[in-house]
Scaffold this motif. Structure first.
Motif, mmCIF file in Angstrom:
data_model
loop_
_atom_site.group_PDB
_atom_site.id
_atom_site.type_symbol
_atom_site.label_atom_id
_atom_site.label_comp_id
_atom_site.label_asym_id
_atom_site.label_seq_id
_atom_site.Cartn_x
_atom_site.Cartn_y
_atom_site.Cartn_z
ATOM 1 N N GLY A 27 47.406 27.366 43.013
ATOM 2 C CA GLY A 27 47.442 28.772 43.416
ATOM 3 C C GLY A 27 47.179 29.746 42.279
ATOM 4 N N GLY A 28 46.767 29.240 41.128
ATOM 5 C CA GLY A 28 46.526 30.100 39.970
ATOM 6 C C GLY A 28 45.311 30.993 40.123
ATOM 7 N N TYR A 29 45.289 32.072 39.337
ATOM 8 C CA TYR A 29 44.212 33.079 39.310
ATOM 9 C C TYR A 29 44.032 33.782 40.659
ATOM 10 N N ARG A 30 45.087 33.822 41.474
ATOM 11 C CA ARG A 30 45.046 34.639 42.689
ATOM 12 C C ARG A 30 45.673 36.002 42.417
ATOM 13 N N GLY A 31 46.750 35.992 41.609
ATOM 14 C CA GLY A 31 47.434 37.251 41.288
ATOM 15 C C GLY A 31 46.503 38.235 40.606
ATOM 16 N N VAL A 32 45.719 37.756 39.662
ATOM 17 C CA VAL A 32 44.844 38.657 38.902
ATOM 18 C C VAL A 32 43.771 39.258 39.807
ATOM 19 N N ARG A 33 43.307 38.492 40.774
ATOM 20 C CA ARG A 33 42.292 39.028 41.693
ATOM 21 C C ARG A 33 42.854 40.214 42.477
ATOM 22 N N LYS A 34 44.120 40.061 42.909
ATOM 23 C CA LYS A 34 44.769 41.176 43.615
ATOM 24 C C LYS A 34 44.941 42.373 42.678
ATOM 25 N N ALA A 35 45.391 42.085 41.445
ATOM 26 C CA ALA A 35 45.669 43.173 40.502
ATOM 27 C C ALA A 35 44.396 43.957 40.190
ATOM 28 N N LEU A 36 43.271 43.262 40.041
ATOM 29 C CA LEU A 36 42.026 43.931 39.669
ATOM 30 C C LEU A 36 41.467 44.787 40.806
ATOM 31 N N MET A 37 41.972 44.594 42.026
ATOM 32 C CA MET A 37 41.577 45.452 43.155
ATOM 33 C C MET A 37 42.345 46.782 43.122
ATOM 34 N N MET A 38 43.443 46.793 42.372
ATOM 35 C CA MET A 38 44.290 47.995 42.325
ATOM 36 C C MET A 38 43.865 48.870 41.149
ATOM 37 N N SER A 39 44.405 50.100 41.085
ATOM 38 C CA SER A 39 44.153 50.937 39.904
ATOM 39 C C SER A 39 45.113 50.470 38.810
ATOM 40 N N PRO A 40 44.747 50.683 37.531
ATOM 41 C CA PRO A 40 45.669 50.272 36.453
ATOM 42 C C PRO A 40 47.063 50.863 36.622
ATOM 43 N N GLY A 41 47.127 52.125 37.034
ATOM 44 C CA GLY A 41 48.439 52.765 37.226
ATOM 45 C C GLY A 41 49.256 52.053 38.296
ATOM 46 N N LEU A 104 49.594 32.130 31.173
ATOM 47 C CA LEU A 104 49.626 33.157 30.139
ATOM 48 C C LEU A 104 48.295 33.911 30.087
ATOM 49 N N ILE A 105 47.190 33.178 30.167
ATOM 50 C CA ILE A 105 45.876 33.826 30.127
ATOM 51 C C ILE A 105 45.747 34.805 31.303
ATOM 52 N N GLU A 106 46.157 34.365 32.493
ATOM 53 C CA GLU A 106 46.072 35.246 33.667
ATOM 54 C C GLU A 106 46.953 36.479 33.479
#
Lengths: 447, 160
Positions: A27-41, A104-106
């Motif tokens: 299930g790795g590298y799923r969280g980052v995909r969601k995060a990158l859809m959001m604004s940094p704030g 850690l990389i993610e």
């Protein structure tokens, strides 16, 4: 007992569990995909909801720390990972770097994106060669997949991660000493303010996070900040989620265990740790790395404040391990890696062992710490040799008290805290050495 | 003879420089690189070489090299052994491991065997507390040590 979890540890011990393929299968590298859809704030706000208290020892809220970074400008921002794990008794970050480096990389990619950083340095102590090797390999794998570099996951937001190596200095685990070391200088702590968020690595806005803090961030984005926080038994105290618990010393099953925040020391020692070796009675336990005070197994706590009423009158072993619960009890959660001592231990020798460590590792910048740590070790050595006096025992107390709060960084306090706690809890043992001679003591540390 | 890096290591040197916004930041990784190329120690020739390459003062580089415990200022043995002595390992019998190593090699902690094979030292917490007692041999960790497992490691080093 609280439920054990495996967000960080599911691939531990598996063949090739540290590879990208294994990480993604879990299930790795799923969280980052969601995060990158959001604004940094929004990423920062979601992280705040998770109530991740810094896993390096200070327990500062991760999302809050991220929010201190200034708005992006023409100045580069940096994310720096503190992987200088060296606090005696602490061995959790190493397991992440060796067995789950992609977490850690993610986490670093999400952190960089949230804080406007394009460069991340992972500062690993030199001794951890396998950790460095696995991290570099993970970076190469992620680059090859297009997860790092100019367009991670197709998003136009460049992220580069580098592993930086230390060269043998405990003090570089202190964030400003680490920054000096990263800049190619002697690893001596800096005065604060300015804080790293204003002027950190290379004088630029910087956030320093612990390995485990960042490695759990992807889980936050998979579950949602609030859901993650609620996994904890201390969600109501803003101490959220799950964490790694270490236990070492005189237990049957020493190791790193992942569990919801709020586990008690009794559960850590007797359930996860399998109990004390040879079923001996407990002499004491240091809750989270050697800079925390040592506790007797029958200590009753009294934590001021309404929020903590439920814990008052309870034994320290039954208090949920949390940043605020332990701070309130006059202790420290630290890195949440407990050192367990059975009644076979001579506490005077245990303190001697630690005082040698602090004398050896003091960076020498501030006089109270440089001279004080040496002095503390010399007094304990004298007592162990059977040549100490009662006046010197009182002097020991005075020296430790005088170091406290009078140095640039927390190292001095970190040395004074165990010093004071050991002579307070085991004063009789110290007095026995002085009054009855060293020959009457057990003089052993191991079984 | 003045110290210089081989062509291959010069490439590595250039790659290290590319990671940082300035040359000074490369100081520690470059000192490691040079130490490895110089029989595992940092001589004055090495600090002068690094200073020149990174456009730093020789005093700065020497200051860095002397601050960190893993830069050797004297030539160590062919193999370096560090036995952890800090509390968690001590609770698990590191003292016995230390005296076992000393007896086996006939030297004290901090010394090198007369044949130059092994330098024996203690280390402060190696972050291997759950698998104590532990020691580091060159770049490798050995954990859950017993006198027998230590002998097996030392025998291999002595035969090399």
């Amino acid at each position: 007992m609280l439920k054990r979890t495996d967000y960080l540890t599911k691939n531990y011990g598996k063949p090739d569990g540290w590879t990208l393929a294994a990480y993604e299968a879990g299930g790795g590298y799923r969280g980052v995909r969601k995060a990158l859809m959001m604004s940094p704030g929004a990423v920062v706000e979601e992280t705040k909801k998770a109530h991740i208290r810094g896993r390096g020892g200070a327990g500062f809220d991760c999302g809050m720390k991220w929010s201190f970074m200034p708005k992006p400008s023409d100045k580069p921002h940096y994310l720096v990972v503190n992987a200088d794990e060296g606090e005696p008794g602490t061995f959790k970050d190493r397991t992440i770097m060796e067995q789950n480096p992609h977490a850690l990389i993610e986490g670093c990619i999400i952190g960089c994106y949230a804080m406007g950083a394009h460069t991340c340095y992972i500062y690993v102590r030199d001794e951890l060669h396998l950790s460095k090797e696995r991290l570099w390999a993970a970076i190469e794998e992620a680059k090859a997949k297009g997860y790092l570099g100019q367009r991670p996951f197709g998003k136009t937001y460049e992220v580069n991660i580098f592993v930086h190596t230390g060269a043998g200095a405990y003090i570089c685990g202190e964030e400003t000493a680490l920054l000096n070391s990263l800049e190619g200088k002697r690893g001596q702590p800096r005065l604060k303010p300015p804080f790293p968020a204003q002027s950190g690595a290379f004088g630029m806005p910087t956030t320093v996070n612990n390995v485990e803090t960042l490695a759990i961030v992807p889980t936050v984005f998979q579950l949602g900040g609030d859901a993650f926080s609620k996994l904890s038994a201390l969600h109501h105290l803003n101490d959220g989620g799950t964490r790694l618990f270490g236990v070492s010393g005189h237990v049957k099953k020493p190791g790193v265990y992942e569990c919801a925040v709020g586990l008690t020391l009794r559960e850590l020692i007797f359930d996860l740790g399998g109990g004390v070796l040879d079923d001996r009675p407990l002499l004491g336990v240091v809750p989270g790395g050697s800079s925390c005070p040592v506790h007797l197994p029958d200590e009753i706590v009294n934590i001021p404040g309404e929020r903590f009423e439920a814990y008052n009158g309870k034994c320290i072993l039954d208090i949920p391990l949390g940043v605020d619960t332990f701070r309130g009890a006059g202790s420290m959660l630290g890195t949440c890696c407990a050192i367990v001592m059975s009644d076979a231990v001579d506490p005077v020798l245990a303190l001697q062992n630690l005082m040698h460590f602090y004398r050896d590792e003091s960076c020498g910048q501030c006089t109270p710490c440089r001279e004080g740590c040496g002095w503390l070790e010399r007094v304990v050595n004298k007592i162990v040799a059977g040549e100490g006096t009662m006046a010197e025992l009182d002097q020991f107390h005075e020296i430790a008290t005088n170091i406290t709060g009078s140095t640039i960084c927390a190292f001095g306090d970190g040395a004074a805290q165990p010093a004071l706690a050991f002579i307070r809890r085991y004063r009789k043992n110290f007095e026995d050495y002085i009054n009855n001679g060293a020959a009457t003591q057990t003089r052993s540390l191991s079984l | 003879m003045a110290f210089a890096l081989s062509d291959e290591r010069i490439k590595e040197f250039a790659e290290i420089l590319s990671r940082y916004p300035n040359k000074m930041a490369a100081c520690i990784p470059v000192l490691h690189l040079c130490q490895e190329a110089n029989d595992n120690w940092v001589s004055d020739e090495v600090t002068e070489y690094v200073a020149e390459k990174l456009e730093l003062s020789a005093a700065h580089v020497k200051g860095v090299a002397t601050f960190y415990s893993l830069f050797n200022r004297e030539k160590p043995g062919k193999h370096q052994v560090w036995v952890c002595r800090t509390l968690s390992c001590a609770l698990r019998g590191s003292e016995g491991i230390i005296s076992h190593c000393e007896k086996r090699l006939g030297i004290k902690m901090g010394d090198t065997t007369p044949d130059g094979k092994i330098t024996l030292r203690t280390a402060e917490c190696l972050a291997a507390c759950g698998t104590a007692p532990a020691m580091q041999v060159n770049k490798e960790y050995h954990e859950n040590l017993t006198p027998e497992s230590v002998d097996a490691v030392l025998d291999k080093l002595l035969a090399d």
